[in-house]
Design a protein around this motif. Sequence first.
Motif, PDB file in Angstrom:
ATOM      1  N   ALA A 238       0.830  -1.179  -0.185  1.00  0.00           N
ATOM      2  CA  ALA A 238       0.010  -0.062  -0.037  1.00  0.00           C
ATOM      3  C   ALA A 238       0.985   1.250  -0.171  1.00  0.00           C
ATOM      4  O   ALA A 238       1.814   1.218   0.727  1.00  0.00           O
ATOM      5  N   ILE A 239       0.594   2.266  -0.772  1.00  0.00           N
ATOM      6  CA  ILE A 239       1.350   3.314  -0.727  1.00  0.00           C
ATOM      7  C   ILE A 239       0.910   4.323   0.399  1.00  0.00           C
ATOM      8  O   ILE A 239      -0.335   4.550   0.726  1.00  0.00           O
ATOM      9  N   CYS A 240       1.868   4.841   0.954  1.00  0.00           N
ATOM     10  CA  CYS A 240       1.563   5.671   2.305  1.00  0.00           C
ATOM     11  C   CYS A 240       2.407   7.104   1.979  1.00  0.00           C
ATOM     12  O   CYS A 240       3.547   7.144   2.411  1.00  0.00           O
ATOM     13  N   PHE A 241       1.639   7.995   1.323  1.00  0.00           N
ATOM     14  CA  PHE A 241       2.041   9.378   0.946  1.00  0.00           C
ATOM     15  C   PHE A 241       1.249  10.345   1.774  1.00  0.00           C
ATOM     16  O   PHE A 241       0.622  10.982   1.042  1.00  0.00           O
ATOM     17  N   THR A 242       1.410  10.349   3.081  1.00  0.00           N
ATOM     18  CA  THR A 242       0.532  11.257   3.940  1.00  0.00           C
ATOM     19  C   THR A 242       1.242  12.613   4.077  1.00  0.00           C
ATOM     20  O   THR A 242       2.299  13.053   3.500  1.00  0.00           O
ATOM     21  N   ASN A 243       0.211  13.691   4.174  1.00  0.00           N
ATOM     22  CA  ASN A 243       0.826  14.869   4.462  1.00  0.00           C
ATOM     23  C   ASN A 243       2.067  15.092   5.603  1.00  0.00           C
ATOM     24  O   ASN A 243       3.030  15.930   5.416  1.00  0.00           O
ATOM     25  N   GLY A 244       2.006  14.203   6.512  1.00  0.00           N
ATOM     26  CA  GLY A 244       3.087  14.273   7.318  1.00  0.00           C
ATOM     27  C   GLY A 244       4.400  13.794   6.672  1.00  0.00           C
ATOM     28  O   GLY A 244       5.466  14.644   7.134  1.00  0.00           O
ATOM     29  N   PHE A 245       4.204  12.638   5.880  1.00  0.00           N
ATOM     30  CA  PHE A 245       5.428  12.327   5.390  1.00  0.00           C
ATOM     31  C   PHE A 245       5.945  13.489   4.371  1.00  0.00           C
ATOM     32  O   PHE A 245       7.100  13.631   4.124  1.00  0.00           O
ATOM     33  N   LYS A 246       4.881  13.901   3.704  1.00  0.00           N
ATOM     34  CA  LYS A 246       5.158  14.965   2.633  1.00  0.00           C
ATOM     35  C   LYS A 246       5.999  15.946   3.441  1.00  0.00           C
ATOM     36  O   LYS A 246       6.946  16.533   2.727  1.00  0.00           O
ATOM     37  N   PHE A 247       5.613  16.657   4.270  1.00  0.00           N
ATOM     38  CA  PHE A 247       6.161  17.880   5.165  1.00  0.00           C
ATOM     39  C   PHE A 247       7.644  17.310   5.669  1.00  0.00           C
ATOM     40  O   PHE A 247       8.453  18.248   5.214  1.00  0.00           O
ATOM     41  N   ASN A 248       7.875  16.337   6.121  1.00  0.00           N
ATOM     42  CA  ASN A 248       9.053  15.641   6.557  1.00  0.00           C
ATOM     43  C   ASN A 248      10.111  15.706   5.202  1.00  0.00           C
ATOM     44  O   ASN A 248      11.347  15.875   5.304  1.00  0.00           O
ATOM     45  N   LEU A 249       9.403  15.300   4.218  1.00  0.00           N
ATOM     46  CA  LEU A 249      10.534  14.878   3.030  1.00  0.00           C
ATOM     47  C   LEU A 249      10.862  16.202   2.423  1.00  0.00           C
ATOM     48  O   LEU A 249      12.156  16.508   1.918  1.00  0.00           O
ATOM     49  N   ARG A 250      10.096  17.343   2.472  1.00  0.00           N
ATOM     50  CA  ARG A 250      10.411  18.775   1.961  1.00  0.00           C
ATOM     51  C   ARG A 250      11.638  19.157   3.236  1.00  0.00           C
ATOM     52  O   ARG A 250      12.591  20.027   2.860  1.00  0.00           O
TER      53      ARG A 250
END
Length: 754
Positions: A238-250
């Motif tokens: 399952a793909i897990c691309f949440t807003n929390g991960f997106k914020f940490n990625l940036r």
Amino acid sequence: MEYQALPNVEIENDPEEQALTPYIHDPSQDYPENSEKQSRWSHQQDLDDFFSRVYQYHQRHGYFCIVLSEILALVQFIFIVSFTVLVLQCIDYPVLFRSSPASRNMTRKIQFNDVILSPSQCLRHQHLLISLCVALAVIYWIYRFCRAVYNLLSFYNIRLFYSQALDIKPKDLSNMTWHEVQQRLSKAQLKHDLCVHKQILTELDIHNRLLRFKNYEVAMVNKGLLPPKIHIPFIGDAICFTNGFKFNLRLILFWGPYSPFDQRWHLRQEYKINSQRDALARQLSRFILLYGITNLLLSPFIFIWQVLNLFYGYTELVRREPGVLGSRRWSNYGRLYLRHFNELDHSLNQRLNRGYKPAIFYMNSFVNYSIIEVAKFVSFTTGAILAVLIILTVFDEDVLNVEHMLTMMTTLGVVIGICRSLIPDEHTVFDPEQMMQLVLAQVHYQPDGWKNHAHTDYVQSEFAQMFQLKYVNFLEELLSPFITPLILCFQFRHKSMEIIDFLRNFTVDVQGVGDVCSFAQLDVAKHGDLKWFSPAKPSSSQNDATITNDGKLELSLMHFHHTNPEWKMPKQCQHYLEKIQERALENIQTSSVLQQSINDIHRLQTSYYSDPQVSHDRSFFNNVTSTVQQPKGHLINSHHYTSPTSVNHTAVSVLSSNELSQSYLTGAISKADLPYRSTAPFGVLSKIHTTMFELSDPQLFSNPQLAPLQGIPGAAQLDMNYSALYMHELRHKYKHGDYVDLENISEDENHAKC
């Protein structure tokens, strides 16, 4: 698609070019006080931030709306925290529920003063965990307040810039499109010298500054570095691309203090050196681990905040519209996969909004008949119980005083709403293959393996990851505080070496812009895929790792040309689009690919959407295809045996702005789309339309009510939709060997970069 690394080649930078990069400020270049170009807008130190605020100022509808938004956001935060404390600590629930001895003896109605405790009582009984959460909330609110003050001061400066440099008054902003603002921004560069190292800022330069990091994210998704996947037992990956991960990625890659980018527009020099890759990968892995541990420590507080946001924001909506949980939204992964290089947020939102309804039709075409039968049964039984309860309350309202009666009736209503949302309309006929074609016309991307397999469960499950159910999104966001640290610590940090190689191999230094993703330069010769009818021969050193997947570069070039028709593209890009047009004209004359695309999309409009203009639109395109398909000699004299009345009727029905703007294919055109009324000169549909008018009798189209395709609102969007459909069809034909010998541009032109 898994990430495929390039050979480790160290990028050598010319020292002279390094001296000209925009992130180095040379005091000797400061303009004199008596310079004609001297103004408060000259030589912006951080042009990325400046352009971003110019764009946000337009998209957020001016300074007053920004001030209102910032103030209300601060007030809303205070409300959430204070109201939560009130509900948890300051209500005497034994009195409210009449469970205490004193409350049982009360004969009068309970009032608010009886159940709400005084502030001193609240503070005396406040739990330690709640006190800690309130303290953290106060610290965070102070941070948001300081940031809001900084934003308001910055946007006030932008307000002056709009008024003085762009000559756009606040009252005129609502009627201005971003395209018009961008044109004035380019002119302001000539007058005020905003950029130090470049005299003329092109549309591509402005987009590269606005979307510098977003283009990297799109490229990482395209090359398989993102999104992260987790294995769920009995379900699979399952793909897990949440807003929390997106914020940490940036934060890890772009914004944070230890990110590879220095001053936001410059990739640190050590990341461009191949010999440093091992040390940098270990360093980046440690930083990602540190971020993961920090997220794990903060996860309880983040989880509490997520619960409060979802509870306050959606409880009433779910009660009123239970089917909202079964509705869908474009996921974070889908928004990056479907995004073009150099595509601004408003353009992406409008394009995905146009594709929302056909995507809903496509997903609804996969019916689980077992669930439908269960839903019918549950809906019938709960409906019968609710009907009896309603009749009883009408007969005697004292029935409502029965314990938990209102709760039962509300629950039964929610269950009925959910069950009915699972039962499709019995009069609807679904065709997954045709609906996927209509989705593709709007969103422009799909994996090559989906062609002719849209009816399979595999494609449906893959598309569901891009177009996910809202309740799935809610669950992901609720679990994100606990899942994100695990992904960072045990999965993402192991990709440190691949990230380092990706940044080194796909970063180029553009004069006056800085370091950008090389894919965002739309260089067809360097990154073009021959299988997408790229007319340039790949160099001997080119491999699959240097090209984009699923036609991302080719379709992005076509889209950027449609959204910026005045952009003076390099010859390499122009030759590529010209070859697409030439092939389109050949195909429509031989009743090949393009005619099928045009017929399919208009048949879909007629089948699934009741629009009185659709039949006229289809008759026009039938006229176009039948006319252009005729041999060359007959085409020139076609007016001798074509009724002027029928031509005028069909032309008026499509070429009038009122009718075509109502067509579903153009979608709900917003003001941001209106700037490009003139179609792009290298679009497929505009080329066919121009050829038809050139080879027809001009007297037949002399009616003053007729308008050329270039004058119709949304014509560029319509042209882009057809171009995307045709390019996918052409790719499919090439894959099956229909086009083996492709014409190629001469070798000396291969070096012309976009």
